[in-house]
Design an enzyme around this catalytic site. Structure first.
Site, PDB file in Angstrom:
ATOM      1  N   PHE A  77      -7.088  19.899 -24.560  1.00 45.43           N
ATOM      2  CA  PHE A  77      -8.374  18.575 -25.224  1.00 45.43           C
ATOM      3  C   PHE A  77      -9.406  18.072 -24.276  1.00 45.43           C
ATOM      4  CE2 PHE A  77      -9.333  13.781 -23.826  1.00 45.43           C
ATOM      5  CZ  PHE A  77      -9.020  13.424 -25.770  1.00 45.43           C
ATOM      6  N   ASP A  78     -10.238  17.622 -24.780  1.00 45.40           N
ATOM      7  CA  ASP A  78     -11.814  17.670 -24.476  1.00 45.40           C
ATOM      8  C   ASP A  78     -12.096  17.776 -23.093  1.00 45.40           C
ATOM      9  OD1 ASP A  78     -11.272  15.291 -24.651  1.00 45.40           O
ATOM     10  OD2 ASP A  78     -13.992  14.577 -25.344  1.00 45.40           O
TER      11      ASP A  78
ATOM     12  N   TYR B  60       1.260  -1.559   0.110  1.00 48.27           N
ATOM     13  CA  TYR B  60      -0.085   0.317   0.337  1.00 48.27           C
ATOM     14  C   TYR B  60       0.634   1.659   0.143  1.00 48.27           C
ATOM     15  CZ  TYR B  60      -4.295   3.221   1.174  1.00 48.27           C
ATOM     16  OH  TYR B  60      -5.127   4.288   1.181  1.00 48.27           O
TER      17      TYR B  60
ATOM     18  N   LYS C 231      -1.042   6.726 -23.268  1.00 46.52           N
ATOM     19  CA  LYS C 231      -0.592   7.133 -24.744  1.00 46.52           C
ATOM     20  C   LYS C 231       1.168   6.480 -24.552  1.00 46.52           C
ATOM     21  CE  LYS C 231      -4.681   9.160 -24.463  1.00 46.52           C
ATOM     22  NZ  LYS C 231      -5.172   9.599 -23.331  1.00 46.52           N
TER      23      LYS C 231
ATOM     24  N   ALA D 101       0.990  13.890 -23.182  1.00 47.25           N
ATOM     25  CA  ALA D 101       0.123  12.190 -23.328  1.00 47.25           C
ATOM     26  C   ALA D 101       1.302  11.451 -24.550  1.00 47.25           C
ATOM     27  CB  ALA D 101      -1.607  12.494 -23.473  1.00 47.25           C
TER      28      ALA D 101
ATOM     29  N   ASP E 215       0.798  18.998 -21.272  1.00 44.54           N
ATOM     30  CA  ASP E 215      -0.344  17.627 -21.021  1.00 44.54           C
ATOM     31  C   ASP E 215       0.628  16.781 -21.834  1.00 44.54           C
ATOM     32  OD1 ASP E 215      -2.069  15.858 -21.686  1.00 44.54           O
ATOM     33  OD2 ASP E 215      -3.629  17.361 -22.423  1.00 44.54           O
TER      34      ASP E 215
ATOM     35  N   HIS F 219     -20.140  13.910 -26.194  1.00 42.24           N
ATOM     36  CA  HIS F 219     -20.101  12.774 -26.573  1.00 42.24           C
ATOM     37  C   HIS F 219     -20.249  11.424 -26.756  1.00 42.24           C
ATOM     38  CE1 HIS F 219     -15.872  13.678 -25.367  1.00 42.24           C
ATOM     39  NE2 HIS F 219     -15.875  12.720 -25.954  1.00 42.24           N
TER      40      HIS F 219
HETATM   41  N1  F0G Z   1      -4.773  15.049 -22.868  1.00 41.07           N
HETATM   42  C1  F0G Z   1      -4.539  14.526 -24.131  1.00 41.07           C
HETATM   43  C2  F0G Z   1      -4.018  15.153 -25.146  1.00 41.07           C
HETATM   44  C3  F0G Z   1      -5.216  13.228 -24.351  1.00 41.07           C
HETATM   45  O1  F0G Z   1      -5.152  12.925 -25.784  1.00 41.07           O
HETATM   46  C4  F0G Z   1      -6.225  12.581 -23.273  1.00 41.07           C
HETATM   47  C5  F0G Z   1      -7.182  11.850 -23.947  1.00 41.07           C
HETATM   48  C6  F0G Z   1      -6.012  12.829 -22.074  1.00 41.07           C
HETATM   49  C7  F0G Z   1      -5.303  13.767 -21.981  1.00 41.07           C
HETATM   50  C8  F0G Z   1      -7.066  12.209 -20.822  1.00 41.07           C
HETATM   51  O2  F0G Z   1      -6.454  11.219 -20.885  1.00 41.07           O
HETATM   52  O3  F0G Z   1      -7.671   9.288 -21.239  1.00 41.07           O
HETATM   53  O4  F0G Z   1      -5.596   8.753 -19.918  1.00 41.07           O
HETATM   54  O5  F0G Z   1      -7.813  10.865 -19.023  1.00 41.07           O
HETATM   55  N2  F0G Z   1      -7.228  10.964 -25.405  1.00 41.07           N
HETATM   56  C9  F0G Z   1      -7.978  10.457 -25.364  1.00 41.07           C
HETATM   57  C10 F0G Z   1      -8.012  10.037 -26.539  1.00 41.07           C
HETATM   58  C11 F0G Z   1      -8.833   9.733 -24.992  1.00 41.07           C
HETATM   59  O6  F0G Z   1      -8.777   9.130 -27.652  1.00 41.07           O
HETATM   60  O7  F0G Z   1      -7.492  10.447 -27.415  1.00 41.07           O
HETATM   61  P1  F0G Z   1      -7.249  10.149 -19.968  1.00 41.07           P
END
Ligand code: F0G
Length: 458
Positions: free
Chosen positions: A124-125, A72, A258, A217, A215, A450
């Site tokens: 990102f969304d 833990y 990613k 990713a 960010d 979406h």
């Molecule tokens: N930032 C970026 C640039 C992303 O593409 C994503 C996720 C996230 C943050 C959020 O990360 O999914 O681990 O919570 N993108 C996915 C996509 C969902 O299909 O592009 P997460």
């Protein structure tokens, strides 16, 4: 003689995928209320919904899974992850989270408050969602070239420094908790940000006293593009480029699904002790104790190895060049795609592909549905449905681009699959003039609609 390119790996374990008929797919997508998220994976032949958590792990990652330490607190796997994150990113403090948006939730809980503005390059969304959820505003400062799919610009994820400075001059410093630099920029089409732009943005942020967070990713893919497209970095290793990129920021949020090459996971990393201390409070509340934060020990181990593999040139070349391979085939057939081709996905330009479908009938969604019906391929709409409604007026927000994204999972499909995908898209393109009507919404959630939207064919 130059020999053809071949991947620097071979396949140890396979997963069967299912073919289906046109009649079956028409029925299934109707039952799914024309929302591709509602399909079962057995109803899909080639799944390009996302490159997030859908890639294949290496034998070394699977080996680390067996060695995972599930303590833990103070787990060995956490130490391994922390050591590798420090070595690869240069950031001292690490907070694991269960995925990228959880990292956003924890970090923004500590830093973003009502009335704030958070500038960046097409957030990102989920990032935007977490900002707006706190009654703050995300301000897009991406360069204008990003919204014209036919303009070739090597770094379409770049920030327009004039737009950014305007934000810094308009709002008081107390209301700008940070800038978010997304590498590569997913919303703009998987487009990279140049080292020059990262450096200059960082200098501008410093002169106004605003922290810069990445960010990250797809940070490794961004580094690959810097090596390929920015002359001064031609002879640098990916690992050196990555270290320099992150040296210009105060920290990062990461969706490890990613460029972490794992199926689940994320983290916050930073050099700012004060921000780290504030964020740990929310990490413990939302995610778990600070040495696991929502991840199991084995998953942290696999991520530690994945970060190392993702920052090797040979891997990145096979990954990014496969995406380019599909892109070149489509361009050769005249299909309108976002150019240049991004790092993780192909983006079809639905405004040019199906201009005959009215925008308020969600033309990009209509195109994505058609690709599924014709070829069993699942893509995703990055257009008006994803853009949600304006929180103030409640009207649809029509983004500059109506895109359909075909995201390629890492180390998962072969180029034969890419040939199949190209053939399906070419066929849909040849019959595009027949498409006249799209869809109407019969149900939508108030935020991030979406995922759960229900549609009716018009
Ligand atoms: N930032 C970026 C640039 C992303 O593409 C994503 C996720 C996230 C943050 C959020 O990360 O999914 O681990 O919570 N993108 C996915 C996509 C969902 O299909 O592009 P997460």
């Amino acid at each position: 003689m130059e020999f053809p390119y071949a991947e620097p790996f071979k396949i140890k374990s396979i997963e069967n995928i299912k073919r289906s008929t046109l009649v079956q797919r028409k029925q299934w997508i109707k039952e799914a209320q024309y929302n591709l998220f509602n399909l079962k994976s057995d109803q899909i032949f080639i799944d390009l919904l996302t490159d997030s958590g859908t890639g294949s792990m290496s034998d070394n990652q699977w080996a680390e899974i067996m060695k995972g330490d599930e303590a833990y607190a103070g787990s060995r796997s956490f130490d391994l992850l922390k050591t590798n994150v420090q070595r690869i990113t240069g950031y001292k403090y690490l907070i694991p989270t269960h995925q990228g948006r959880a990292a956003e939730n924890v970090l923004f809980s500590a830093l973003v408050k009502e009335g704030d503005v958070v500038p960046g390059n097409s957030h990102f969304d989920t990032t935007k969602g977490h900002i707006e959820f706190r009654k703050a505003k995300a301000i897009d400062c991406t360069i204008d070239e990003a919204s014209d799919t036919s303009v070739f610009h090597p770094f379409k994820g770049n920030i327009d420094l004039n737009k950014l400075e305007k934000v810094f001059k308009t709002y008081p410093k107390e209301n700008i908790p940070m800038l978010i630099m997304t590498v590569t920029c997913n919303t703009a089409g998987g487009q990279p940000v140049s080292m020059k732009n990262i450096r200059e943005t960082s200098e501008l942020c410093q002169s106004y006293g605003i922290p810069l967070f990445f960010d990250g990713a797809r940070f490794a893919e961004n580094a690959y593009f810097i090596k390929k497209r920015e002359d001064a970095y031609k002879h640098k290793t990916i690992k050196d480029i990555v270290l320099e990129m992150f040296s210009y920021g105060d920290g990062m949020t990461m969706s490890a699904k990613k460029d972490g090459l794992v199926n689940m996971g994320g983290f916050i990393a930073t050099n700012d002790e004060n921000i780290y201390n504030k964020a740990t409070v929310f990490a413990i509340m939302y995610e778990g104790f600070i040495t696991y934060g929502g991840m199991s020990g084995r998953d942290m181990g696999a991520l530690a190895i994945g970060l190392d593999e993702a920052t090797e040139f040979d891997y990145l070349e096979s990954r990014v060049e496969q995406v380019q391979y599909l892109g070149r085939k489509l361009m050769a057939a005249g299909v309108p795609v976002q150019q240049p081709i991004g790092g993780h996905a192909i983006y079809l330009d639905a405004n040019k592909f199906v201009p005959t479908i009215p925008r308020d009938q969600y033309r990009a969604q209509a195109l994505a549905v058609e690709l599924y019906i014709v070829g069993g391929i699942r893509a995703v709409e990055i257009g008006t449905i994803l853009a949600d409604r304006d929180p103030e007026t409640g009207n649809n927000r029509y983004p500059d681009l109506e895109l359909v994204r075909l995201a390629i999972p890492r180390r998962t499909y072969t180029n034969n699959h890419m040939d199949y995908v190209a053939a399906v898209i070419e066929q849909v393109y040849q019959t595009r003039h027949e498409a006249k009507t799209g869809y109407e919404i019969i149900y939508e959630a108030p935020i991030l609609r979406h995922f759960t939207v229900k549609l009716r064919k018009i």
